[in-house]
Design a protein around this motif. Structure first.
Motif, short mmCIF file in Angstrom:
data_model
loop_
_atom_site.label_atom_id
_atom_site.label_comp_id
_atom_site.label_asym_id
_atom_site.label_seq_id
_atom_site.Cartn_x
_atom_site.Cartn_y
_atom_site.Cartn_z
N PRO A 90 34.07 34.75 50.90
CA PRO A 90 34.33 36.25 50.88
C PRO A 90 34.34 36.60 52.26
N GLY A 91 35.42 37.33 52.66
CA GLY A 91 35.70 38.11 53.93
C GLY A 91 36.47 37.04 54.82
N VAL A 92 36.86 35.77 54.65
CA VAL A 92 37.44 34.82 55.45
C VAL A 92 38.75 35.12 55.22
N THR A 93 39.83 35.02 56.13
CA THR A 93 41.19 35.20 55.80
C THR A 93 41.79 33.70 56.11
N TYR A 94 42.46 33.40 54.88
CA TYR A 94 43.17 32.04 54.75
C TYR A 94 44.60 32.28 54.81
N ASN A 95 45.44 31.47 55.40
CA ASN A 95 46.84 31.42 55.42
C ASN A 95 47.58 30.20 54.77
N ILE A 96 48.28 30.38 54.05
CA ILE A 96 49.28 29.32 53.61
C ILE A 96 50.48 29.47 54.25
N PRO A 97 51.02 28.57 55.18
CA PRO A 97 52.23 28.60 55.82
C PRO A 97 53.50 28.68 55.04
N VAL A 98 54.52 29.27 55.56
CA VAL A 98 55.77 29.02 54.84
C VAL A 98 56.10 27.78 54.55
N ASN A 99 56.67 27.70 53.27
CA ASN A 99 57.23 26.34 52.62
C ASN A 99 56.29 25.43 52.08
N ALA A 100 54.78 25.95 52.23
CA ALA A 100 53.85 24.95 51.80
C ALA A 100 53.47 25.29 50.37
N TRP A 101 53.69 24.26 49.51
CA TRP A 101 53.15 24.38 48.06
C TRP A 101 51.70 24.61 47.82
N HIS A 102 51.45 25.67 46.97
CA HIS A 102 50.05 26.16 46.92
C HIS A 102 49.96 26.81 45.59
N SER A 103 48.73 27.23 45.20
CA SER A 103 48.11 28.00 44.06
C SER A 103 46.93 28.28 44.46
N ILE A 104 46.00 29.00 43.63
CA ILE A 104 44.74 29.51 43.49
C ILE A 104 44.15 29.49 42.13
N ALA A 105 42.87 28.98 42.19
CA ALA A 105 42.29 28.88 40.91
C ALA A 105 40.82 29.99 41.10
N MET A 106 40.71 30.48 39.94
CA MET A 106 39.51 31.69 39.99
C MET A 106 38.80 31.75 39.09
N ASP A 107 37.62 32.50 39.06
CA ASP A 107 36.62 32.53 38.21
C ASP A 107 36.95 34.06 37.64
N GLU A 108 36.30 34.51 36.56
CA GLU A 108 36.66 35.72 35.92
C GLU A 108 36.35 36.88 36.73
N ASP A 109 35.46 36.83 37.72
CA ASP A 109 35.23 37.87 38.38
C ASP A 109 35.64 38.07 39.75
N ALA A 110 36.83 37.23 40.04
CA ALA A 110 37.53 37.01 41.31
C ALA A 110 38.43 38.13 41.71
N GLU A 111 38.61 38.73 42.81
CA GLU A 111 39.43 39.60 43.38
C GLU A 111 39.91 39.16 44.80
N ILE A 112 41.01 39.02 44.97
CA ILE A 112 41.57 38.56 45.99
C ILE A 112 42.54 39.39 46.71
N ILE A 113 42.75 39.93 47.86
CA ILE A 113 43.77 40.56 48.45
C ILE A 113 44.84 39.45 49.12
N ILE A 114 46.21 39.88 49.02
CA ILE A 114 47.31 39.13 49.57
C ILE A 114 48.06 39.87 50.62
N VAL A 115 48.39 39.25 51.67
CA VAL A 115 49.36 40.03 52.50
C VAL A 115 50.31 39.07 52.69
N GLU A 116 51.90 39.49 52.56
CA GLU A 116 52.90 38.76 52.62
C GLU A 116 54.06 39.48 52.93
N LYS A 117 55.39 38.75 53.14
CA LYS A 117 56.57 39.72 53.14
C LYS A 117 56.72 40.40 52.07
N SER A 118 57.36 41.47 52.27
CA SER A 118 57.55 42.44 51.01
C SER A 118 58.48 41.92 50.11
N ASN A 119 58.25 42.33 48.92
CA ASN A 119 58.93 41.79 47.59
C ASN A 119 58.99 40.35 47.35
#
Length: 151
Positions: A90-119
């Motif tokens: 919690p509270g740590v900022t993680y970056n996935i660079p452009v063109n990198a394959w990725h996903s996220i796995a979450m538990d039922e209580d998880a909430e994540i803020i995402i910042v990216e290019k618009s739309n």
């Protein structure tokens, strides 16, 4: 987005946003960037990841605010998928660079803020479906990480 899915408060100079419902909620979209909240979805559980995604026009920032989540990055070599997984703190900022394959796995209580290019969610998404072998490999890697962590 309807008001029942997103709580927004404007007290004058300060606006606040919070999504209560499960799912992906882009709530602050400006000309070149956006902020969204991702809450648990059944197909993003620790055992049900079926695909990876890639963005060709933006990095993607993730910040875990609640619950537990595993950030997944992947490389492709000779039709083999190699996963790199990290248990988010919690509270740590993680970056996935452009063109990198990725996903996220979450538990039922998880909430994540995402910042990216618009739309980004409307057009800059390519999906890669995982084979059954890759799904099992990823599930085992995620479960081992979650079960052996002290968090």
């Amino acid at each position: 987005m309807t008001q029942d899915k997103l709580m927004m408060m404007d007290t004058g100079l300060i606006e606040t946003y919070y999504a209560k419902e499960n799912g992906y909620h882009p709530f602050f979209i400006r000309e070149h960037w956006q902020v969204a909240q991702l809450n648990y979805l059944p197909w993003l559980s620790f055992t049900t990841i079926e695909r990876l995604e890639q963005h060709q026009q933006t990095d993607e920032i993730f910040v875990l605010t609640k619950g537990r989540a595993v950030l997944i990055a992947a490389s492709m070599e000779n039709s083999m998928v190699n996963f790199e997984c990290i248990l988010m703190k919690p509270g740590v900022t993680y970056n996935i660079p452009v063109n990198a394959w990725h996903s996220i796995a979450m538990d039922e209580d998880a909430e994540i803020i995402i910042v990216e290019k618009s739309n980004t969610h409307l057009g800059d998404v390519i999906y890669y479906p995982l084979s059954e072998m890759d799904k099992n490999k990823l599930k085992n890697q995620i479960l081992e990480l979650v079960q052996t962590s002290n968090y």
